[in-house]
Structures are given as structure tokens and as C-alpha cells.
Design a protein around this motif. Structure first.
Motif, PDB file in Angstrom:
ATOM      1  N   ARG A  26      22.437 -62.207  65.958  1.00 55.57           N
ATOM      2  CA  ARG A  26      21.376 -63.183  66.257  1.00 55.57           C
ATOM      3  C   ARG A  26      21.419 -63.580  67.730  1.00 55.57           C
ATOM      4  O   ARG A  26      20.379 -63.667  68.384  1.00 55.57           O
ATOM      5  CB  ARG A  26      21.549 -64.414  65.354  1.00 55.57           C
ATOM      6  N   GLN A  27      22.612 -63.812  68.269  1.00 55.96           N
ATOM      7  CA  GLN A  27      22.734 -64.203  69.671  1.00 55.96           C
ATOM      8  C   GLN A  27      22.394 -63.049  70.606  1.00 55.96           C
ATOM      9  O   GLN A  27      21.812 -63.246  71.674  1.00 55.96           O
ATOM     10  CB  GLN A  27      24.155 -64.701  69.971  1.00 55.96           C
ATOM     11  N   MET A  28      22.744 -61.821  70.205  1.00 58.52           N
ATOM     12  CA  MET A  28      22.608 -60.666  71.084  1.00 58.52           C
ATOM     13  C   MET A  28      21.306 -59.888  70.874  1.00 58.52           C
ATOM     14  O   MET A  28      21.085 -58.867  71.522  1.00 58.52           O
ATOM     15  CB  MET A  28      23.798 -59.730  70.863  1.00 58.52           C
ATOM     16  N   ASN A  29      20.469 -60.351  69.932  1.00 56.23           N
ATOM     17  CA  ASN A  29      19.237 -59.631  69.600  1.00 56.23           C
ATOM     18  C   ASN A  29      19.523 -58.172  69.225  1.00 56.23           C
ATOM     19  O   ASN A  29      18.864 -57.243  69.706  1.00 56.23           O
ATOM     20  CB  ASN A  29      18.245 -59.684  70.767  1.00 56.23           C
ATOM     21  N   THR A  30      20.510 -57.989  68.374  1.00 53.26           N
ATOM     22  CA  THR A  30      20.925 -56.652  67.952  1.00 53.26           C
ATOM     23  C   THR A  30      19.928 -56.067  66.965  1.00 53.26           C
ATOM     24  O   THR A  30      19.469 -56.748  66.044  1.00 53.26           O
ATOM     25  CB  THR A  30      22.318 -56.719  67.296  1.00 53.26           C
ATOM     26  N   ALA A  31      19.623 -54.782  67.126  1.00 51.85           N
ATOM     27  CA  ALA A  31      18.640 -54.127  66.270  1.00 51.85           C
ATOM     28  C   ALA A  31      19.234 -53.678  64.936  1.00 51.85           C
ATOM     29  O   ALA A  31      18.564 -53.743  63.899  1.00 51.85           O
ATOM     30  CB  ALA A  31      18.024 -52.927  66.997  1.00 51.85           C
ATOM     31  N   ARG A  32      20.494 -53.208  64.948  1.00 51.19           N
ATOM     32  CA  ARG A  32      21.103 -52.649  63.742  1.00 51.19           C
ATOM     33  C   ARG A  32      22.559 -53.087  63.592  1.00 51.19           C
ATOM     34  O   ARG A  32      23.277 -53.180  64.574  1.00 51.19           O
ATOM     35  CB  ARG A  32      21.102 -51.107  63.779  1.00 51.19           C
ATOM     36  N   ILE A  33      22.932 -53.338  62.337  1.00 46.27           N
ATOM     37  CA  ILE A  33      24.339 -53.513  61.992  1.00 46.27           C
ATOM     38  C   ILE A  33      24.673 -52.442  60.958  1.00 46.27           C
ATOM     39  O   ILE A  33      23.978 -52.310  59.948  1.00 46.27           O
ATOM     40  CB  ILE A  33      24.621 -54.907  61.419  1.00 46.27           C
ATOM     41  N   VAL A  34      25.719 -51.668  61.224  1.00 44.91           N
ATOM     42  CA  VAL A  34      26.123 -50.593  60.316  1.00 44.91           C
ATOM     43  C   VAL A  34      27.456 -50.959  59.668  1.00 44.91           C
ATOM     44  O   VAL A  34      28.475 -51.083  60.355  1.00 44.91           O
ATOM     45  CB  VAL A  34      26.254 -49.240  61.063  1.00 44.91           C
ATOM     46  N   LEU A  35      27.437 -51.145  58.352  1.00 47.69           N
ATOM     47  CA  LEU A  35      28.674 -51.342  57.596  1.00 47.69           C
ATOM     48  C   LEU A  35      29.279 -49.966  57.358  1.00 47.69           C
ATOM     49  O   LEU A  35      28.635 -49.090  56.775  1.00 47.69           O
ATOM     50  CB  LEU A  35      28.386 -52.031  56.264  1.00 47.69           C
ATOM     51  N   TYR A  36      30.520 -49.769  57.800  1.00 43.36           N
ATOM     52  CA  TYR A  36      31.131 -48.435  57.725  1.00 43.36           C
ATOM     53  C   TYR A  36      32.393 -48.462  56.890  1.00 43.36           C
ATOM     54  O   TYR A  36      33.322 -49.220  57.179  1.00 43.36           O
ATOM     55  CB  TYR A  36      31.450 -47.940  59.145  1.00 43.36           C
ATOM     56  N   HIS A  37      32.433 -47.639  55.839  1.00 43.83           N
ATOM     57  CA  HIS A  37      33.633 -47.528  55.020  1.00 43.83           C
ATOM     58  C   HIS A  37      34.180 -46.114  55.111  1.00 43.83           C
ATOM     59  O   HIS A  37      33.517 -45.143  54.741  1.00 43.83           O
ATOM     60  CB  HIS A  37      33.330 -47.854  53.554  1.00 43.83           C
ATOM     61  N   ALA A  38      35.389 -45.989  55.640  1.00 52.95           N
ATOM     62  CA  ALA A  38      36.081 -44.701  55.699  1.00 52.95           C
ATOM     63  C   ALA A  38      37.113 -44.684  54.575  1.00 52.95           C
ATOM     64  O   ALA A  38      38.098 -45.410  54.623  1.00 52.95           O
ATOM     65  CB  ALA A  38      36.757 -44.522  57.055  1.00 52.95           C
ATOM     66  N   ARG A  61      33.858 -41.440  46.434  1.00 49.18           N
ATOM     67  CA  ARG A  61      32.627 -41.673  47.201  1.00 49.18           C
ATOM     68  C   ARG A  61      31.690 -42.637  46.461  1.00 49.18           C
ATOM     69  O   ARG A  61      31.077 -43.516  47.072  1.00 49.18           O
ATOM     70  CB  ARG A  61      31.912 -40.359  47.475  1.00 49.18           C
ATOM     71  N   SER A  62      31.609 -42.466  45.145  1.00 54.53           N
ATOM     72  CA  SER A  62      30.755 -43.350  44.353  1.00 54.53           C
ATOM     73  C   SER A  62      31.212 -44.804  44.463  1.00 54.53           C
ATOM     74  O   SER A  62      30.396 -45.724  44.621  1.00 54.53           O
ATOM     75  CB  SER A  62      30.775 -42.898  42.889  1.00 54.53           C
ATOM     76  N   ALA A  63      32.538 -45.014  44.405  1.00 54.01           N
ATOM     77  CA  ALA A  63      33.082 -46.374  44.533  1.00 54.01           C
ATOM     78  C   ALA A  63      32.809 -46.938  45.922  1.00 54.01           C
ATOM     79  O   ALA A  63      32.517 -48.130  46.080  1.00 54.01           O
ATOM     80  CB  ALA A  63      34.581 -46.353  44.260  1.00 54.01           C
ATOM     81  N   SER A  64      32.890 -46.087  46.943  1.00 51.08           N
ATOM     82  CA  SER A  64      32.627 -46.515  48.309  1.00 51.08           C
ATOM     83  C   SER A  64      31.178 -46.969  48.460  1.00 51.08           C
ATOM     84  O   SER A  64      30.893 -48.040  49.022  1.00 51.08           O
ATOM     85  CB  SER A  64      32.922 -45.369  49.280  1.00 51.08           C
ATOM     86  N   LEU A  65      30.251 -46.159  47.955  1.00 52.65           N
ATOM     87  CA  LEU A  65      28.824 -46.502  48.061  1.00 52.65           C
ATOM     88  C   LEU A  65      28.495 -47.758  47.252  1.00 52.65           C
ATOM     89  O   LEU A  65      27.686 -48.590  47.684  1.00 52.65           O
ATOM     90  CB  LEU A  65      27.976 -45.324  47.568  1.00 52.65           C
ATOM     91  N   GLU A  66      29.146 -47.898  46.112  1.00 52.83           N
ATOM     92  CA  GLU A  66      28.932 -49.092  45.287  1.00 52.83           C
ATOM     93  C   GLU A  66      29.404 -50.346  46.025  1.00 52.83           C
ATOM     94  O   GLU A  66      28.729 -51.384  46.014  1.00 52.83           O
ATOM     95  CB  GLU A  66      29.688 -48.934  43.960  1.00 52.83           C
ATOM     96  N   GLY A  67      30.587 -50.235  46.682  1.00 51.40           N
ATOM     97  CA  GLY A  67      31.092 -51.367  47.454  1.00 51.40           C
ATOM     98  C   GLY A  67      30.174 -51.732  48.617  1.00 51.40           C
ATOM     99  O   GLY A  67      29.944 -52.911  48.900  1.00 51.40           O
ATOM    100  N   LEU A  68      29.644 -50.728  49.288  1.00 46.21           N
ATOM    101  CA  LEU A  68      28.721 -50.971  50.402  1.00 46.21           C
ATOM    102  C   LEU A  68      27.418 -51.617  49.924  1.00 46.21           C
ATOM    103  O   LEU A  68      26.897 -52.531  50.561  1.00 46.21           O
ATOM    104  CB  LEU A  68      28.432 -49.663  51.137  1.00 46.21           C
ATOM    105  N   ASP A  69      26.884 -51.138  48.787  1.00 47.86           N
ATOM    106  CA  ASP A  69      25.652 -51.723  48.240  1.00 47.86           C
ATOM    107  C   ASP A  69      25.851 -53.197  47.898  1.00 47.86           C
ATOM    108  O   ASP A  69      24.998 -54.041  48.182  1.00 47.86           O
ATOM    109  CB  ASP A  69      25.217 -50.955  46.987  1.00 47.86           C
ATOM    110  N   LYS A  70      26.993 -53.499  47.273  1.00 48.05           N
ATOM    111  CA  LYS A  70      27.300 -54.898  46.921  1.00 48.05           C
ATOM    112  C   LYS A  70      27.414 -55.749  48.175  1.00 48.05           C
ATOM    113  O   LYS A  70      26.886 -56.875  48.230  1.00 48.05           O
ATOM    114  CB  LYS A  70      28.599 -54.941  46.122  1.00 48.05           C
ATOM    115  N   MET A  71      28.076 -55.236  49.180  1.00 47.95           N
ATOM    116  CA  MET A  71      28.255 -55.986  50.427  1.00 47.95           C
ATOM    117  C   MET A  71      26.911 -56.231  51.108  1.00 47.95           C
ATOM    118  O   MET A  71      26.656 -57.336  51.617  1.00 47.95           O
ATOM    119  CB  MET A  71      29.196 -55.212  51.356  1.00 47.95           C
ATOM    120  N   MET A  72      26.063 -55.211  51.122  1.00 49.14           N
ATOM    121  CA  MET A  72      24.748 -55.361  51.744  1.00 49.14           C
ATOM    122  C   MET A  72      23.919 -56.418  51.022  1.00 49.14           C
ATOM    123  O   MET A  72      23.246 -57.234  51.664  1.00 49.14           O
ATOM    124  CB  MET A  72      24.016 -54.016  51.769  1.00 49.14           C
ATOM    125  N   ARG A  73      23.962 -56.438  49.689  1.00 47.17           N
ATOM    126  CA  ARG A  73      23.197 -57.434  48.922  1.00 47.17           C
ATOM    127  C   ARG A  73      23.663 -58.853  49.241  1.00 47.17           C
ATOM    128  O   ARG A  73      22.854 -59.778  49.374  1.00 47.17           O
ATOM    129  CB  ARG A  73      23.338 -57.171  47.422  1.00 47.17           C
TER     130      ARG A  73
END
Length: 277
Positions: A26-38, A61-73
């Protein structure tokens, strides 16, 4: 600022770092935030007992994507207007791959959490964060578990005044200073002038020249412990960010050697910005 990457392991520490990144966006007027799970697929080792559990790569991979979806929501309601929240999951070691990810995403900044506490916590939770700083050329903000976002108005730049011209990353430093437009305090910690040399006044002048236009205030503090001196000064100044330049043969070394940068990352309550020389 175009993109911020937030590495996550879905812990409360990484959630806190993600919320901090949203405030920064918000302060930096950032266009994108990427949540990255390795996530790491464990490769079977010969002669290891068969009782060791095997991991299905598809399930991982399925668990990783599920965790990312939950975090994004959960983060969506906090997302600044005109900022996109994206995610990325890969079977990689985080420290070894983060620099490539930052370049591919054209990231301006990585924001990552860290937990200070017991030695075991520091090794397990902190090592990845410290290793990310060591392995990427992208600026990294380390967010302590207790830190909450507040706009960056005042920065303490901890500097050793050694080879200033050769080691100061002028362009990325100025890029961030131009965004934050902070009150800038340059801090040098020494004890009984043990590290003061005939070159120190010249190095100070060089840094003042490099920071022309940002009105830096210089402070020379006598303290027996560099890390504690930095933290005490930042607390007195009510700083919003501590800036350091990890040097290959200076403040930054392996985690188990407890370098000053590592100690500072674990024990400060103020977010720490590391920009490589």
C-alpha cells in the motif's frame, strides 16, 4: 515498485510477514505480491530402512497449492486496491532457487518472516530466512514474528564505514529510499575507537556524498556489543526499519557462527532490510 515476493511455509510467522508485505504494498504502490512456496521432495537414499515414509510428489504439490489457496483467501480482504495477489509453488530448495524466482518475477523486494527464541527455533525457522538473504541479490526485508506493519518513515542504516564506495549498492538503495522518502540515520557502533582508522573520516565523507539528497544524519555510538548497540539505538529513535549491507567478508557469515547480521535478524523487534553489496 512492481513486485514483492513473500516466501511462505504457511506458519504464523510467514502469515505475519505476508500481512506486513500487504502494508508495504500500500505504501509502495506495488502492483503484485507473489506468495511463493518451495516444497522439497525427499529423494530415497539406498540402505535406509523401508519404514521411512515415502512422499508422493503429486500429493506434495497438491498440499502446497491447497495451502497457497487458503492463504490467498485469508489475505484477500487486506489487499490494497490495484494490487494483484498471485501464488507460485515449486519442488525446489528455497535458498537455492529464490534468486532465479526473483529474477523471473522481476521482483523489487522479498519479504520473509523470522522467529527468534530457542536455539532450535532459530536453526529450524531462521536458517531458511538467513540463507535466502545469502543467496539472492534482491533486497530482503526480514520481519520479526512480533512486528506489525507501520509506514516506513524512519530508517537506521547500520554501517561499518569500510570500503564504502566499493560495497554500497547505490542503485537499489536509492530506489528504495526514493519510495520511502524516510528520515535517514546512519549509525556506526564502535567501542573505544577500536575500529576507527585514518580512513574513517574519508569513508564517512564518501557515504555522505553517495547519499546526497537524502539528508542523512550521522551517529557514532560507543557500545561493547554491536548488535545490542544497533537495537538500542533503533528503539530510541523509534525506527521503522534497520538497513544493513551484508558483506561477504564482514558482518555476514554462516548461521552457526552467529554473525552480527544473523544475531540482529533473530533478536531485533524492528524489521531488517538487507541489500547486498
Amino acid at each position: 515498485m512492481k513486485t514483492i515476493i513473500v516466501p511462505t511455509d504457511f506458519s504464523e510467522t510467514s502469515y505475519n510477514a505476508a500481512r506486513y508485505a500487504l502494508g508495504l504494498a500500500r505504501q509502495m504502490n506495488t502492483a503484485r505480491i507473489v506468495l511463493y512456496h518451495a516444497y522439497e521432495l525427499i529423494v530415497p537414499i539406498p540402505d535406509v530402512p523401508s519404514s521411512v515414509p515415502m512422499v508422493n510428489p503429486d500429493e506434495l504439490r497438491s498440499a502446497s497449492l491447497e495451502g497457497l489457496d487458503k492463504m490467498m483467501r485469508e489475505l484477500e480482504p487486506l489487499l490494497p486496491e490495484n494490487t494483484i495477489l498471485a501464488s507460485r509453488a515449486e519442488n525446489h530448495l528455497l535458498p537455492a532457487n529464490i534468486d532465479q524466482v526473483a529474477k523471473q518475477e522481476e521482483a523489487d523486494l522479498i519479504v520473509m518472516g523470522i522467529t527468534g527464541g530457542s536455539q532450535l527455533e532459530e536453526i529450524l525457522v531462521g536458517s531458511n530466512t538467513v540463507d535466502v538473504v545469502k543467496h539472492t541479490t534482491c533486497p530482503v526485508i526480514i520481519v520479526p514474528g512480533s512486528a506489525r506493519f507501520r509506514p516506513i518513515r524512519k530508517i537506521v542504516f547500520a554501517c561499518d564505514f569500510r570500503k564504502v564506495v566499493e560495497t554500497t549498492p547505490v542503485q537499489p538503495l536509492k530506489k528504495l529510499l526514493n519510495v520511502f522518502k524516510p528520515e535517514l540515520h546512519v549509525l556506526n557502533i564502535d567501542h573505544e575507537s577500536k575500529h576507527f582508522t585514518s580512513d574513517t573520516p574519508y569513508e564517512t565523507l564518501m557515504l555522505d556524498t553517495l547519499l546526497e539528497g537524502y539528508d542523512p544524519q550521522f551517529h557514532f555510538i560507543d557500545h561493547t556489543n554491536v548488535v545490542q548497540g544497533i537495537m538500542d539505538f533503533a528503539a530510541r529513535q523509534e525506527a521503522d526499519l534497520i538497513l544493513i549491507i551484508p558483506k561477504k567478508h564482514g558482518l555476514f557469515d554462516h548461521i552457526f557462527k552467529r554473525s552480527r547480521t544473523t544475531q540482529l535478524a533473530f533478536h531485533t523487534h524492528v524489521p531488517l532490510l538487507a541489500i547486498h553489496e
